[in-house]
Enzyme design. Structure first.
Site, PDB file in Angstrom:
ATOM      1  NE  ARG A 153      -3.754   2.401   0.933  1.00  0.00           N
ATOM      2  CZ  ARG A 153      -3.591   3.722   0.887  1.00  0.00           C
ATOM      3  NH1 ARG A 153      -2.460   4.242   0.483  1.00  0.00           N
ATOM      4  NH2 ARG A 153      -4.550   4.513   1.274  1.00  0.00           N
ATOM      5  CD  GLU A 210     -11.394   3.178  -2.170  1.00  0.00           C
ATOM      6  OE1 GLU A 210     -11.375   2.010  -2.633  1.00  0.00           O
ATOM      7  OE2 GLU A 210     -10.630   3.549  -1.263  1.00  0.00           O
ATOM      8  NE  ARG A 261      -3.659  -2.639   2.382  1.00  0.00           N
ATOM      9  CZ  ARG A 261      -4.568  -1.751   2.006  1.00  0.00           C
ATOM     10  NH1 ARG A 261      -5.046  -1.751   0.772  1.00  0.00           N
ATOM     11  NH2 ARG A 261      -4.993  -0.831   2.847  1.00  0.00           N
TER      12      ARG A 261
END
Length: 145
Positions: free
Chosen positions: A36, A44, A78
């Protein structure tokens, strides 16, 4: 946009997947690591410019060798990191192109805010919209907005 990490990176590999505008999969030492991008938040997928942000990240990284400065883990496990390709800070490049926000809640380096201000002034990318919705607001349930 000159800021780059002080060292080559804690993880080196090849980008084998682009999940969205701020998340990639890096193949390093025979394993896939989900990364990330630190200090930014891209639209998004279902949001305006979400597809463009993902495509821009793919254009900059897919099948390319990257270095990732590991900055910890998020709540989903992540790796959070600053990604560079040939010394270029990809996180910062996305903000400068108007395809991601400086995630002010997590920004450590002021260059991200400077790049965002310049993109907004030039109406680049998502800043062409007079009232772009930050992804953290878009993700919030409708009743909580």
């Amino acid at each position: 946009m000159a800021w780059t990490p002080a060292f080559a990176g804690d993880l080196a590999g090849t980008v084998v997947g682009v999940v969205d505008g701020d998340t990639i999969d890096v193949l390093a030492d025979g394993r896939s690591v989900r990364v990330r991008l630190a200090e930014i938040d891209a639209p998004e997928r279902r949001q305006a410019f979400g597809t463009k942000a993902r495509q821009a990240l793919a254009d900059l990284t897919f099948h390319r060798a990257v270095a990732v400065v590991d900055e910890g883990r998020d709540r989903y496990g992540r790796t959070i990191g600053t990604v560079t390709v040939d010394g270029r800070n990809i996180n910062l490049a996305l903000v400068a192109a108007g395809l991601a926000w400086a995630y002010t809640r997590y920004v450590v380096h002021p260059e991200y805010v400077t790049a965002q201000d310049a993109a907004r002034a030039a109406k680049r990318g998502l800043w062409a919209d007079p009232h772009p919705t930050p992804p953290w607001d878009f993700r919030r349930p409708a009743g909580a907005r």
